[in-house]
Design an enzyme around this catalytic site. Structure first.
Site, PDB file in Angstrom:
ATOM      1  N   GLU A  41      14.545  15.479 -24.105  1.00 31.30           N
ATOM      2  CA  GLU A  41      14.113  16.793 -24.565  1.00 31.30           C
ATOM      3  C   GLU A  41      15.156  17.403 -25.516  1.00 31.30           C
ATOM      4  OE1 GLU A  41      12.741  21.071 -22.542  1.00 31.30           O
ATOM      5  OE2 GLU A  41      13.784  19.551 -21.339  1.00 31.30           O
ATOM      6  N   LYS A 116       5.722  21.724 -25.635  1.00 31.27           N
ATOM      7  CA  LYS A 116       5.906  21.927 -24.194  1.00 31.27           C
ATOM      8  C   LYS A 116       5.035  23.083 -23.728  1.00 31.27           C
ATOM      9  CE  LYS A 116       9.732  22.447 -20.856  1.00 31.27           C
ATOM     10  NZ  LYS A 116      11.205  22.532 -20.753  1.00 31.27           N
ATOM     11  N   CYS A 152       9.609  17.646 -19.961  1.00 31.15           N
ATOM     12  CA  CYS A 152      10.328  18.140 -18.785  1.00 31.15           C
ATOM     13  C   CYS A 152       9.436  18.866 -17.782  1.00 31.15           C
ATOM     14  CB  CYS A 152      11.503  19.010 -19.221  1.00 31.15           C
ATOM     15  SG  CYS A 152      12.811  19.132 -17.961  1.00 31.15           S
TER      16      CYS A 152
END
Length: 576
Positions: A41, A116, A152
């Site tokens: 990330e 994300k 994540c």
């Protein structure tokens, strides 16, 4: 199809250096015959970049470097890079100006971008300060294989596993509905003791639930107070761990996705051979070896990334400074560690001798600076003001502040990073001196309870681990007298910690319950602790908040550390 994982250690803000790390990993992946390379990330800019993200030139530089990287990468190799991407709709529609994104690069161009969706705001995370959440989940294809992309936290909303839902959306379930064959995750998941096992258990549960294999690529390294353990891994359709990368160091691995079998195979499980290798597992969590490795990595990267080469610390002959000296010696080499002994008239001979023996064991340089004359100067200067008062905490703390001033002078003069040596138990109850022993650029063990300090030192001496660069060292690294003698600050004659604090096994259990599991005083008392002791400890924790606010950054190894994720008010009611 071959998929490579590059477990990288980026430096926050070093866009060019991080780009070079990605490029080198891509060249290695090409040699290994990989079709796809995964990086962590925000791998291009480092995680967490915090308020660098509000600097327009930083975002512009990252965008320009991304384009240059795309052209420099091996053309046929697909590479997923983590970076911050501008939100073009923000000006007209509102919302944050950036996305936390995974960018697919191939054939010299940006082929696809994934945002994300789940932005954490707990503990050390503050992502909705900067980022707009992605609206939906998506995938890309290599041949006939559909590869879903997550970042994540997108994996951390498994309602069945946690027993609750933390976000409205569930990216993994959404990708399953899209019919993906494989899920990849770019992560920067901070370390805390026990987390490696939790991660793998959670993703194994997710795989079994959705019958889709997952590859998890995590960042490694220390950035400020946060340590990233790496420990990237892959889970096949059955929920077995089939690849586990190293913990606390950079690593690289290549896996194979067999489209015919619709499954992943690790580097030790060639699909063509049809072998059924035994599933892997993480070693039992929370052990001394794991914590030691985390602290060593945290010190090494903090020193390196902040531009230092040497460190200095005060050696008292006590167990806390002994452990910090050992960690520093392992992290950057004993030749780069300076220990300073600053005995007062109250320091025992054995403390000085213990510190000297420790320095010999570690092979670090030592300086002896007695502070008796300086104490007399302070006494003379304050004599008229302190007349008709009794010796007390103020005079005791002057000793600590003299030592802190001397250490800061050495740090300033020679450019050494000063390491402070206080443990979590002391930080919790305020048994530390502002502008004295709290001085420093890094608080190495401020998240390590005193009982764990003892455990780590005993473990070091057990021979289960040798300090790097100390191959000729015997089993005893920490002099045994340091471990067995009663702990004492030695700020007045005959002083020991037990005079003013409960036994550390009692204190640490109370603190763990109050700080980490959020039990009330009444709950802790109900668990069997003495009421008066509990109430006193809780009061001390509350009163010490102003000290902790001024402390040096401390390496985080628990899920509730005094640092970025600790946001208690200073001026507050004494009830909570």
């Amino acid at each position: 199809m071959k998929i490579a994982i590059a477990q990288l250690n980026p430096t926050i803000g070093d866009i060019l250096g991080n780009s070079h790390l990605i490029l080198e990993a891509a060249k290695k992946a090409e040699v290994e015959g990989a079709n796809l390379l995964l990086t962590p990330e925000l791998s291009l800019i480092g995680y967490p970049p915090r308020d660098l993200l509000i600097n327009p030139s930083f975002i512009a530089d990252a965008g320009a470097q991304l384009q240059q990287l795309a052209q420099a990468l091996p053309q046929k190799l697909a590479v997923i890079v983590g970076t911050a991407v501008p939100n073009a709709k923000a000006v007209k529609l509102g919302g944050k100006s950036l996305f936390n994104s995974a960018v697919l690069l191939q054939n010299g161009v940006v082929k696809q971008v994934f945002h994300k969706r789940l932005l954490p705001t707990y503990d050390v995370f503050d992502e909705d300060r900067y980022f707009e959440p992605g609206e939906n989940s998506n995938y890309f294809s290599i041949g006939e294989v559909k590869i879903g992309v997550t970042i994540c936290e997108d994996l951390w909303n498994n309602e069945e596993f946690w027993g609750k839902r933390s976000y409205a959306g569930d990216p993994v379930s959404d990708l399953a509905k899209l019919g993906v064959d494989l899920v990849v995750n770019l992560s920067a998941s901070p370390y805390c003791a026990g987390k490696r096992g939790v991660r793998s258990a959670m993703l194994q549960h997710s795989v079994i639930r959705c019958a889709i294999p997952i590859i998890y690529a995590n960042q490694v390294g220390g950035n400020d107070d946060i340590i990233f353990d790496g420990s990237s891994f892959a889970v096949n359709r059955k929920g077995d761990l089939i690849q586990v990368l190293a913990s606390f160091e950079t690593d690289f691995a290549v896996l194979e996705y067999d489209a015919a079998k619709q499954d992943l195979f690790g580097s030790n499980q060639p699909s063509a051979a049809g072998s059924e290798a035994a599933p892997l597992s993480f070693h039992p969590a929370e052990g001394d070896a794991e914590i030691w490795a985390a602290l060593v990595l945290g010190v090494r990267d903090y020193v390196r990334k902040c531009g230092f080469s040497k460190v200095v610390l005060g050696l008292s002959g006590g167990i806390d400074s002994a452990l910090v000296a050992a960690i520093a010696s392992c992290a950057i080499g004993p030749e780069n560690v300076l220990g300073v002994l600053m005995p007062s008239p109250y320091s025992s001979d054995h403390s000085v001798n213990d510190a000297l023996e420790l320095a010999r064991n570690l092979g670090i340089a030592i300086e002896l600076l007695p502070i008796g004359d300086l104490m007399k100067t302070y006494d003379r200067t304050l004599a008229d003001l302190f007349i008709n008062t009794t010796f007390g905490i103020a005079e005791e703390n002057i000793q600590s502040r003299i030592r802190g001033n001397l250490l800061m002078a050495i740090s300033n003069k020679f450019g050494h990073l000063l390491l402070s040596t206080g443990n979590k138990s002391e930080m919790a109850v305020g048994y530390c001196t502002l502008y004295g022993d709290m001085n420093g650029g890094l608080a190495v063990i401020s998240d390590v309870p005193k009982t764990r300090v003892y455990s780590l030192c005993r473990w070091l001496n057990s021979g289960s681990e040798k300090i790097k660069n100390q191959a000729d060292l015997g089993k005893e690294i920490i002099p045994v007298n340091i471990i067995t003698k009663p702990p004492s600050a030695e700020l007045k004659p005959g002083q020991i910690d037990k005079d003013s604090l409960p036994d550390y096994d009692v204190l640490d259990d109370i603190l763990q319950r109050f700080i980490e599991t959020h039990e009330s005083a009444q709950q802790i008392i109900a668990a069997g602790h003495d009421e008066a002791v509990v109430k006193r400890v809780v009061k001390l924790v509350r009163q010490a908040e102003f000290k902790r606010r001024q402390a040096a950054p401390g390496l985080k190894i628990s899920d509730r550390a005094f640092g970025t994720g600790w946001r208690m008010p200073i001026a507050k009611s004494s009830f909570y």
